[in-house]
Write a protein that holds these residues in place. Sequence first.
Motif, PDB file in Angstrom:
ATOM      1  N   ASP A  18       1.179  -1.242  -0.169  1.00  0.00           N
ATOM      2  CA  ASP A  18       0.075  -0.278  -0.128  1.00  0.00           C
ATOM      3  C   ASP A  18       0.640   0.988  -0.072  1.00  0.00           C
ATOM      4  OD1 ASP A  18       0.876  -0.014   2.594  1.00  0.00           O
ATOM      5  OD2 ASP A  18      -0.549  -0.211   4.072  1.00  0.00           O
ATOM      6  N   GLY A  19       2.050   1.052  -0.255  1.00  0.00           N
ATOM      7  CA  GLY A  19       3.242   2.559  -0.349  1.00  0.00           C
ATOM      8  C   GLY A  19       3.079   2.537   1.155  1.00  0.00           C
ATOM      9  N   SER A  20       2.388   1.967   2.084  1.00  0.00           N
ATOM     10  CA  SER A  20       2.880   3.312   3.858  1.00  0.00           C
ATOM     11  C   SER A  20       3.692   3.050   4.302  1.00  0.00           C
ATOM     12  CB  SER A  20       2.107   2.744   4.470  1.00  0.00           C
ATOM     13  OG  SER A  20       1.866   0.840   4.234  1.00  0.00           O
ATOM     14  N   GLY A  21       5.092   2.261   3.878  1.00  0.00           N
ATOM     15  CA  GLY A  21       6.363   2.258   4.069  1.00  0.00           C
ATOM     16  C   GLY A  21       6.465   0.883   5.467  1.00  0.00           C
ATOM     17  N   HIS A  22       5.759   0.308   6.182  1.00  0.00           N
ATOM     18  CA  HIS A  22       5.091  -0.815   6.723  1.00  0.00           C
ATOM     19  C   HIS A  22       6.257  -2.174   6.095  1.00  0.00           C
ATOM     20  CE1 HIS A  22       3.741  -3.071   9.759  1.00  0.00           C
ATOM     21  NE2 HIS A  22       2.994  -4.072   9.167  1.00  0.00           N
ATOM     22  N   VAL A  23       6.834  -2.481   6.958  1.00  0.00           N
ATOM     23  CA  VAL A  23       7.592  -3.648   6.462  1.00  0.00           C
ATOM     24  C   VAL A  23       7.480  -4.780   7.358  1.00  0.00           C
ATOM     25  CG1 VAL A  23      10.250  -4.433   6.820  1.00  0.00           C
ATOM     26  CG2 VAL A  23       9.485  -2.560   6.417  1.00  0.00           C
ATOM     27  N   PRO A  24       6.576  -5.552   7.115  1.00  0.00           N
ATOM     28  CA  PRO A  24       5.795  -6.439   8.361  1.00  0.00           C
ATOM     29  C   PRO A  24       6.966  -7.831   7.723  1.00  0.00           C
ATOM     30  CG  PRO A  24       5.238  -6.880   6.163  1.00  0.00           C
ATOM     31  CD  PRO A  24       5.485  -5.749   6.245  1.00  0.00           C
ATOM     32  N   ASP A  25       7.692  -8.142   6.805  1.00  0.00           N
ATOM     33  CA  ASP A  25       8.632  -9.085   7.960  1.00  0.00           C
ATOM     34  C   ASP A  25      10.002  -8.799   6.811  1.00  0.00           C
ATOM     35  OD1 ASP A  25       8.062 -10.552   5.733  1.00  0.00           O
ATOM     36  OD2 ASP A  25       5.796 -11.080   6.391  1.00  0.00           O
ATOM     37  N   PHE A  26      11.082 -10.084   6.308  1.00  0.00           N
ATOM     38  CA  PHE A  26      11.809  -9.667   6.170  1.00  0.00           C
ATOM     39  C   PHE A  26      11.633 -11.471   4.988  1.00  0.00           C
ATOM     40  CE2 PHE A  26      13.416  -6.634   7.955  1.00  0.00           C
ATOM     41  CZ  PHE A  26      14.913  -5.913   7.433  1.00  0.00           C
ATOM     42  N   GLY A  27      10.308 -11.773   4.655  1.00  0.00           N
ATOM     43  CA  GLY A  27      10.984 -13.380   3.754  1.00  0.00           C
ATOM     44  C   GLY A  27       9.678 -14.179   4.400  1.00  0.00           C
ATOM     45  N   HIS A  28       9.584 -14.182   5.884  1.00  0.00           N
ATOM     46  CA  HIS A  28       9.050 -14.933   6.473  1.00  0.00           C
ATOM     47  C   HIS A  28       9.294 -14.509   7.759  1.00  0.00           C
ATOM     48  CE1 HIS A  28      13.362 -16.053   7.564  1.00  0.00           C
ATOM     49  NE2 HIS A  28      12.677 -16.935   7.762  1.00  0.00           N
TER      50      HIS A  28
END
Length: 349
Positions: A18-28
């Motif tokens: 969504d372009g928010s810059g949120h980083v939920p994880d690094f792939g897993h």
Amino acid sequence: MNNWNEYLSSQGAQLAADGSGHVPDFGHALTAPELAMGFVAPITDQGLIAVSGDDAASFLHNQLTNDVEHLGLADVRLAGYCTPKGRLQATFLMWRSGESVFLQLARELQPALQKRLSMFVLRAKARLSDAGAGLVLLGIGGAAADGALLPLFGSLPATPYSRIDHALGTLVRVADAFGAARYQWLATPEAAQAAWPALSAALRQAGSDAWRLAEIHAGVPQVTLRTQEQFVPQMVNFELLGGVNFKKGCYPGQEIVARSQYLGKLKRRTALATINAPAQAGDEVFAVDDPDQPCGMIVNSAPNGAGGVDALVEMKLAAIEQGDVRLGSASGVPLRMLPMPYALDALDL
């Protein structure tokens, strides 16, 4: 900030679409045992309000569940902001500098809460502003955390809910999890980027989901948009965590919060559970022996690296004791209760 996001992306971070810059994880998603070893995570779902001016502390003291007027420069506290009916509109991590009091909260709540609090300033010498602009927040925890941070800072906050200021930024120690210290580092993007190679060499790379999982295992709740006005502070164990001061005087909802504490009205607490299914804050849970109505609600959840989630779940005390609780309905996926990191003192309520 865009350069910071680009840098994280180059390191393997998965940025939200969504372009928010949120980083939920690094792939897993990382598991709790992996986090216990040590991790570093950009925390991208939190906002920060600064309340500045001569009356900042006294103004907030009359609005929040905790003591602000006696908040020391090295202190960190939890605090809540309630409706007149005692229901939490937001939960904060709070600290102060010589000029301002800082309130960290779920970013999705910040614009409305900042506007609402500003409406009550009136003639007080206090002004609210967005203090997070231009800064980044890193979460560091697990057994290897201290060893990774000491070369950068020289010394670390000695106890949970304390802080230090440093040339590199503000380092806040929060509640321990997995038997180890956890820290939040508020830094410039340049400082964070310079430190990332050393931190990620010593610690597992993670995102905000991992930080939320660590918060859940620390037993620390956060009110989000899906759970606004659902809980009296004690329902989410907030007074057990030091987030409520019962001697500080009036604030919105204070009478109901105090009545729940002293007159035996509370019959609910928050427990830690693992669920082998997707689940999110606000989802209802049901006790098998009382299938017609929900017995509680998920407060926070995060992927646990095993295909499901771990969650803080607010429930009737009877449901916690009985233990057979399901997601969504009495025939849904079962919740498996996990030990809390602190005693659930039910106060005979």
